[in-house]
Design an enzyme around this catalytic site. Structure first.
Site, PDB file in Angstrom:
ATOM      1  N   LYS A  19       8.393  98.485  55.455  1.00 50.94           N
ATOM      2  CA  LYS A  19       7.528  97.970  56.527  1.00 50.94           C
ATOM      3  C   LYS A  19       6.654  96.823  56.006  1.00 50.94           C
ATOM      4  O   LYS A  19       6.549  95.773  56.641  1.00 50.94           O
ATOM      5  CB  LYS A  19       6.671  99.138  57.026  1.00 50.94           C
ATOM      6  CG  LYS A  19       5.905  98.893  58.286  1.00 50.94           C
ATOM      7  CD  LYS A  19       5.649 100.219  59.021  1.00 50.94           C
ATOM      8  CE  LYS A  19       4.498 101.022  58.438  1.00 50.94           C
ATOM      9  NZ  LYS A  19       3.175 100.503  58.768  1.00 50.94           N
ATOM     10  N   SER A  20       6.038  96.998  54.840  1.00 55.64           N
ATOM     11  CA  SER A  20       5.141  95.962  54.307  1.00 55.64           C
ATOM     12  C   SER A  20       5.886  94.656  54.059  1.00 55.64           C
ATOM     13  O   SER A  20       5.403  93.567  54.392  1.00 55.64           O
ATOM     14  CB  SER A  20       4.558  96.405  52.959  1.00 55.64           C
ATOM     15  OG  SER A  20       3.607  97.393  53.136  1.00 55.64           O
ATOM     16  N   ARG A  24       5.707  90.846  56.085  1.00 56.25           N
ATOM     17  CA  ARG A  24       5.484  89.608  55.327  1.00 56.25           C
ATOM     18  C   ARG A  24       6.633  88.617  55.521  1.00 56.25           C
ATOM     19  O   ARG A  24       6.412  87.419  55.696  1.00 56.25           O
ATOM     20  CB  ARG A  24       5.282  89.936  53.838  1.00 56.25           C
ATOM     21  CG  ARG A  24       3.899  90.545  53.553  1.00 56.25           C
ATOM     22  CD  ARG A  24       3.892  91.217  52.193  1.00 56.25           C
ATOM     23  NE  ARG A  24       2.579  91.671  51.777  1.00 56.25           N
ATOM     24  CZ  ARG A  24       1.950  92.754  52.239  1.00 56.25           C
ATOM     25  NH1 ARG A  24       2.508  93.486  53.184  1.00 56.25           N
ATOM     26  NH2 ARG A  24       0.762  93.103  51.767  1.00 56.25           N
ATOM     27  N   GLY A  99      -2.351  97.905  61.640  1.00 58.87           N
ATOM     28  CA  GLY A  99      -3.420  97.212  60.911  1.00 58.87           C
ATOM     29  C   GLY A  99      -2.881  96.002  60.170  1.00 58.87           C
ATOM     30  O   GLY A  99      -3.526  94.948  60.100  1.00 58.87           O
ATOM     31  N   ARG A 127     -10.446 100.907  63.687  1.00 62.56           N
ATOM     32  CA  ARG A 127     -10.368 100.574  62.256  1.00 62.56           C
ATOM     33  C   ARG A 127     -11.206  99.342  61.917  1.00 62.56           C
ATOM     34  O   ARG A 127     -11.357  98.439  62.733  1.00 62.56           O
ATOM     35  CB  ARG A 127      -8.890 100.401  61.867  1.00 62.56           C
ATOM     36  CG  ARG A 127      -8.144 101.712  62.097  1.00 62.56           C
ATOM     37  CD  ARG A 127      -6.690 101.613  61.755  1.00 62.56           C
ATOM     38  NE  ARG A 127      -6.489 101.385  60.347  1.00 62.56           N
ATOM     39  CZ  ARG A 127      -5.298 101.156  59.811  1.00 62.56           C
ATOM     40  NH1 ARG A 127      -4.230 101.124  60.572  1.00 62.56           N
ATOM     41  NH2 ARG A 127      -5.182 100.956  58.521  1.00 62.56           N
ATOM     42  N   ASP A 330      -0.484 105.401  51.073  1.00 62.09           N
ATOM     43  CA  ASP A 330       0.196 105.893  52.276  1.00 62.09           C
ATOM     44  C   ASP A 330       0.913 107.227  52.039  1.00 62.09           C
ATOM     45  O   ASP A 330       1.391 107.853  52.989  1.00 62.09           O
ATOM     46  CB  ASP A 330       1.207 104.853  52.771  1.00 62.09           C
ATOM     47  CG  ASP A 330       0.509 103.574  53.236  1.00 62.09           C
ATOM     48  OD1 ASP A 330      -0.632 103.664  53.714  1.00 62.09           O
ATOM     49  OD2 ASP A 330       1.103 102.488  53.089  1.00 62.09           O
ATOM     50  N   ARG A 361      -7.395 110.428  57.494  1.00 60.79           N
ATOM     51  CA  ARG A 361      -6.327 111.226  56.865  1.00 60.79           C
ATOM     52  C   ARG A 361      -6.860 112.311  55.942  1.00 60.79           C
ATOM     53  O   ARG A 361      -6.127 113.263  55.647  1.00 60.79           O
ATOM     54  CB  ARG A 361      -5.337 110.309  56.128  1.00 60.79           C
ATOM     55  CG  ARG A 361      -4.423 109.572  57.088  1.00 60.79           C
ATOM     56  CD  ARG A 361      -3.345 108.779  56.390  1.00 60.79           C
ATOM     57  NE  ARG A 361      -2.461 108.178  57.383  1.00 60.79           N
ATOM     58  CZ  ARG A 361      -1.707 107.115  57.173  1.00 60.79           C
ATOM     59  NH1 ARG A 361      -1.717 106.519  55.982  1.00 60.79           N
ATOM     60  NH2 ARG A 361      -0.929 106.640  58.127  1.00 60.79           N
ATOM     61  N   ARG A 404       2.329 109.239  59.772  1.00 58.76           N
ATOM     62  CA  ARG A 404       2.541 109.893  58.457  1.00 58.76           C
ATOM     63  C   ARG A 404       2.130 111.363  58.514  1.00 58.76           C
ATOM     64  O   ARG A 404       2.689 112.200  57.810  1.00 58.76           O
ATOM     65  CB  ARG A 404       1.810 109.135  57.357  1.00 58.76           C
ATOM     66  CG  ARG A 404       2.282 107.681  57.266  1.00 58.76           C
ATOM     67  CD  ARG A 404       2.288 107.106  55.883  1.00 58.76           C
ATOM     68  NE  ARG A 404       2.450 105.664  55.953  1.00 58.76           N
ATOM     69  CZ  ARG A 404       3.628 105.016  56.001  1.00 58.76           C
ATOM     70  NH1 ARG A 404       4.755 105.690  55.939  1.00 58.76           N
ATOM     71  NH2 ARG A 404       3.675 103.697  56.084  1.00 58.76           N
TER      72      ARG A 404
HETATM   73  C1  S3P Z   1      -0.302  97.536  53.468  1.00 56.85           C
HETATM   74  C2  S3P Z   1      -1.331  97.858  52.657  1.00 56.85           C
HETATM   75  C3  S3P Z   1      -2.038  99.149  52.713  1.00 56.85           C
HETATM   76  C4  S3P Z   1      -1.218 100.200  53.414  1.00 56.85           C
HETATM   77  C5  S3P Z   1      -0.623  99.716  54.691  1.00 56.85           C
HETATM   78  C6  S3P Z   1       0.263  98.501  54.429  1.00 56.85           C
HETATM   79  C7  S3P Z   1       0.295  96.195  53.353  1.00 56.85           C
HETATM   80  O1  S3P Z   1      -3.256  98.957  53.396  1.00 56.85           O
HETATM   81  O2  S3P Z   1      -2.011 101.348  53.673  1.00 56.85           O
HETATM   82  O3  S3P Z   1       0.163 100.741  55.251  1.00 56.85           O
HETATM   83  O4  S3P Z   1       1.391  95.969  53.882  1.00 56.85           O
HETATM   84  O5  S3P Z   1      -0.329  95.339  52.733  1.00 56.85           O
HETATM   85  P1  S3P Z   1      -4.545  98.481  52.578  1.00 56.85           P
HETATM   86  O6  S3P Z   1      -4.138  97.249  51.883  1.00 56.85           O
HETATM   87  O7  S3P Z   1      -5.621  98.215  53.582  1.00 56.85           O
HETATM   88  O8  S3P Z   1      -4.852  99.630  51.670  1.00 56.85           O
END
Ligand code: S3P
Length: 444
Positions: A19-20, A24, A99, A127, A330, A361, A404
């Site tokens: 996902k991350s 990007r 987020g 948030r 996570d 969480r 999650r």
């Molecule tokens: C993420 C960073 C994390 C993670 C989120 C995805 C990212 O958040 O919890 O699920 O893709 O950079 P934080 O960077 O706020 O810890």
């Protein structure tokens, strides 16, 4: 005989794309003039939120049939005319539950001379956003909160940004990435330093896409701190093709389940092993799990491997704290479940960030573990669990609308003596729409 001796997970599985990295790859496409190909993009609803917002900004994104290594599959084609082609969107930038979408996109548009209206669902509205919007304001963006300070909905009027230096108090890859995206459009240097090592997908993608950046190392109290430095991008980046690794945060649920279910043996394929994400593997190994990392290799600039997990069923409690937290942020809910089925004490500290995720969480995991019969105590920045070899279950697990938490509940259902029902499974789609199907596939 309890479930842990009856149920077995067996077979090979490739969980969906990370996902991350998917967020990007889509967002960085904005800096390209041309068409990019993204293979194995995450099907997560969160990633779909990023797609919708980028489409509102004028990118053309579609899923097309393709062929990779002789196999028919699909890829995402992302057509962009470069960052300078972005105009005022006619719609809201609605980030849903994500987020990452909201924070990264605020960094992306902070340097563009238009008004962008951001909003999200009820969870995202709770948030904190000032952690990313305050530094962007310091660079020159104008932000107006619509209801409540620090929270969505908000509008951002982008402007000509000035490069700035930030020492962030929170070890957040999201904030770091948002500021670097703004830095690529700012005059002068932008420097971002974090208090701990986090996932470095952004830097790896910078390298993979030939986006110039520098890394400066600062030594303090015998620890190395990395500062990432960027300057204004003076030309578009070349169109790219990327193959997204399987998401370690999704694979984590199967790792814990197979570790705790005696006689299980699974192989998780092509899992992303980013050094800022591997607490799940390190912690389970420390707990005595039988995990081997095989065929280490690189894919599109990221380390990947196959992860073989064999059932052990008698794990040992450990403590997780300090700088370890960021590399498993996570995965702590599912690790806590493993902790509840271990010998001895399993403790988490320094994890206050968990309180501002998709749900609180810390409170959510503690409440649910109590419901299944675990001996657990909540503290401000974590929890202590006195592990047991079996837990009753026979309850309704509350997901608090948090994907999650819901998936952790589905694994609890396999491990407890009595069935555990989940109050809301719809939220699973936020990261892993076919989780239930894939779990069934591995289940014997
Ligand atoms: C993420 C960073 C994390 C993670 C989120 C995805 C990212 O958040 O919890 O699920 O893709 O950079 P934080 O960077 O706020 O810890």
């Amino acid at each position: 005989m309890n479930n842990r001796n009856k149920i077995i997970l067996k077979g090979q599985l490739k969980v969906p794309g990370d996902k991350s990295i998917s967020h990007r790859a889509l967002i960085f496409s904005t800096f390209v003039k041309g068409t990019n190909k993204i293979w194995n993009l995450s099907p997560a609803h969160d990633v779909n939120s990023t797609i919708n917002c980028l489409q509102a900004l004028g990118l053309e994104i579609q899923m097309l049939p393709g062929n990779i290594k002789g196999l028919s599959t699909t890829y995402h084609s992302v057509l962009s005319n470069g960052i300078e082609s972005i105009r005022q969107p006619s719609t809201l930038l609605f980030a849903g539950n994500s987020g990452t979408t909201m924070r990264l996109l605020s960094g992306l548009v902070a340097g563009l001379p238009f008004t962008f209206n951001f909003d999200g669902d009820a969870s995202l509205r709770k948030r904190p956003m000032a952690r990313v919007l305050d530094p962007l304001k310091a660079m020159g963006a104008i932000v107006e909160y619509k209801n409540q300070k620090n929270h969505a909905p908000f509008s951002m009027v982008g402007s000509s940004l000035k490069g700035s230096s930030f020492e962030l108090p929170v070890a957040s890859a999201q904030i770091q990435t948002a500021l670097l995206l703004a830095g690529l459009q700012a005059n002068g240097e932008t420097t971002v330093e974090l208090p701990a090592t986090v996932r470095d997908h952004t830097q790896r993608l910078f390298k993979y896409l030939n986006i110039p950046f520098k890394v400066q190392i600062k030594m303090q109290e015998e620890k190395n701190f990395e500062k990432i430095v960027v300057t204004k991008l003076t030309k578009s980046i070349e169109p790219f093709e990327i193959n997204v690794p399987a998401d370690i945060s999704s694979a984590a649920f199967f790792m814990v389940a197979a570790s705790c279910l005696k006689n299980s043996e699974i192989e998780l394929l092509d899992v992303g092993m980013n050094p800022g994400r591997i607490l799940i593997v390190e912690a389970l190994k420390k707990m005595g799990a039988n995990i081997s990392i095989e065929k280490n290799r690189e894919e599109s600039g990221e380390p990947i491997a196959n992860v073989r997990v064999r059932g052990n069923s008698l794990l040992q409690g450990i403590s997780i704290n300090g700088s370890e937290i960021a590399s498993g942020i996570d995965e702590l809910p599912i690790l806590a479940l493993a902790g509840a089925f271990s010998k001895g004490q399993f403790s988490v500290r320094d994890a206050e960030e968990l309180r501002v995720k998709e749900s609180d969480r810390i409170s959510a995991i503690v409440q649910n573990l109590k419901l299944i019969g675990a001996d657990v105590e909540e503290v401000k920045d974590g929890f202590d669990i006195q592990g047991k070899t079996s837990l009753a279950g026979g309850c309704i697990w509350k997901s608090y609308g948090d994907h999650r938490l819901a998936m952790t509940g589905l694994i609890a259902n396999l491990l407890c003596d009595q069935p555990v029902q989940i109050d809301d499974l719809d939220c699973v789609s936020i990261s892993y729409p076919n989780f239930v199907r894939d779990l069934e596939y591995l289940r014997q």
